[in-house]
Design an enzyme around this catalytic site. Structure first.
Site, PDB file in Angstrom:
ATOM      1  N   LYS A 105       0.847  -1.190   0.000  1.00 38.76           N
ATOM      2  CA  LYS A 105       0.000   0.000   0.000  1.00 38.76           C
ATOM      3  C   LYS A 105       0.885   1.243   0.000  1.00 38.76           C
ATOM      4  CE  LYS A 105      -3.004   2.885   2.811  1.00 38.76           C
ATOM      5  NZ  LYS A 105      -3.896   3.027   3.972  1.00 38.76           N
ATOM      6  N   GLY A 166      -8.756   9.083   9.783  1.00 41.52           N
ATOM      7  CA  GLY A 166      -9.116   9.148  11.199  1.00 41.52           C
ATOM      8  C   GLY A 166     -10.241  10.118  11.522  1.00 41.52           C
ATOM      9  N   ALA A 192      -9.877   5.320   4.224  1.00 39.99           N
ATOM     10  CA  ALA A 192      -9.848   6.483   5.130  1.00 39.99           C
ATOM     11  C   ALA A 192     -11.180   7.212   5.185  1.00 39.99           C
ATOM     12  CB  ALA A 192      -8.765   7.483   4.763  1.00 39.99           C
ATOM     13  N   GLY A 193     -11.548   7.579   6.382  1.00 38.82           N
ATOM     14  CA  GLY A 193     -12.721   8.421   6.595  1.00 38.82           C
ATOM     15  C   GLY A 193     -13.941   7.705   7.121  1.00 38.82           C
ATOM     16  N   ASN A 214      -9.607   1.446   9.628  1.00 39.57           N
ATOM     17  CA  ASN A 214      -8.708   1.237  10.765  1.00 39.57           C
ATOM     18  C   ASN A 214      -9.240   1.939  12.007  1.00 39.57           C
ATOM     19  OD1 ASN A 214      -6.643   0.790  12.573  1.00 39.57           O
ATOM     20  ND2 ASN A 214      -5.027   1.452  11.264  1.00 39.57           N
TER      21      ASN A 214
END
Lengths: 263, 73
Positions: A105, A166, A192-193, A214
């Protein structure tokens, strides 16, 4: 009977096949046992990991690999903390040696508070990594032109952000994510988000191949429960996408027949 | 002087440390208490393939990075 659930609905990247459309990060957890339990509950088969110096003062400290075995999960080493193409190539060469695989990644971020993908640096690093034999899944801006360019360069998956890393704000620009999906021949993942299960379902309903989560799991009050929720959200969104939603309309339409009414 | 000759000065993960010579990468990883299967080693910016750890002799002044996988997003 429940044929739709039994059909093979796996997705493919770099010659590998994955039944789970939820990819999870392994960062930010309070401890390694919680990391392991949440990832198990998520049903994910691919996990992102970072590459860092070993702590020489505590060589016997438990390691991620002991809790999230690479024999069971496909590790996707990231380039977090790399700000140049050279750093990214150097880090992932080490990752390849540590893990023996070349699916990676790529993420080259700008400074806080946005941590927005630095696209010129991302292009440069992608070119260097591809030249070095890596199969690059690339974190990028939600820009259809940039996404297409990355695909044309040879990236194996395009991973636009839904919202800042995040932030938990969900997909902020669904139109652009949809355009990226429609233009892509390689898998598209929202990375993300995502804040909660709804956001994951929403991303999947747009037609993403998978979602990467995550913080939303790791920092939830109960990460294991949230991991299950994300799994369910991703599955619900995927099924809804495949089922084909009804068109949005500006007026009501009765659900019960208006004929045969008693008089 | 004799004692000095027996000492190898290496920079490992940014820390300058002395080791007894002779020392290979395998010896160093072992001396540090690490599991070779879980780390990767860079010597003077070049990757050292795991299969060659036992054959790569270290010299004073060598700079090493020893990394592993940790949690990340």
């Amino acid at each position: 009977m429940d044929g739709i659930l039994q059909l093979d609905d796996s997705w493919h990247v770099a010659g590998r096949s994955f039944a789970s459309r939820l990819v999870v990060g392994t960062g930010k957890y309070r401890d390694l046992p919680t990391t392991a339990a949440a990832i198990e509950a998520s049903g994910a088969e691919m996990v992102t990991v970072a590459v860092r110096r070993v702590n020489l003062s505590d060589p016997k400290a438990p390691m991620l690999q002991d809790f999230v075995p690479p024999s069971r999960y496909t590790y996707l080493p990231n380039t977090a903390g790399c700000f140049t193409a050279d750093d990214a190539v150097r880090t992932l060469r080490l990752a390849r040696e540590a893990g023996g695989w070349n699916l990676v990644k790529l993420e080259v971020l700008g400074p806080a508070p946005t941590l927005y993908p630095d696209m010129p640096a991302t292009f440069e690093a992608a070119a260097a990594l591809i030249k070095d034999g890596f199969e690059v899944m690339v974190y990028c801006s939600d820009d259809p032109i940039a996404a297409k360019r990355l695909e044309d360069m040879g990236c194996v998956a395009i991973m636009p952000l839904g919202a800042p890393i995040g932030s938990g704000l969900g997909v902020q620009n669904p139109l652009m994510i949809q355009m990226i999906i429609e233009n892509a021949k390689v898998p598209v993942l929202v990375d993300a988000g995502v804040g909660t299960a709804y956001d994951a379902a929403f991303a999947m309903e747009l037609g993403c191949d998978a979602v990467l989560v995550n913080s939303a799991i790791a920092l939830a009050d109960d990460p294991v429960l949230m991991a299950r929720a994300m799994k369910a959200g991703v599955e619900a969104g995927r099924l809804a996408f495949r089922a084909g939603r009804i068109p949005r309309r500006g007026s009501a339409s009765p659900s019960s027949p208006m004929t045969g009414l008693i008089r | 002087m004799n004692a000095l000759c027996k000492t190898l000065t290496l920079t490992v993960n940014g820390e300058v440390r002395g080791f007894e010579r002779p020392l290979t990468v395998l010896g160093l990883v072992d001396r540090l208490g690490l599991d070779t299967r879980k780390v990767a080693v860079e010597l003077n910016r070049e990757i050292v393939p795991r299969s060659t750890y036992g054959a790569v002799a270290l010299q004073s002044g060598d700079v090493l990075e020893i990394v592993h996988f940790i949690g990340g997003g």
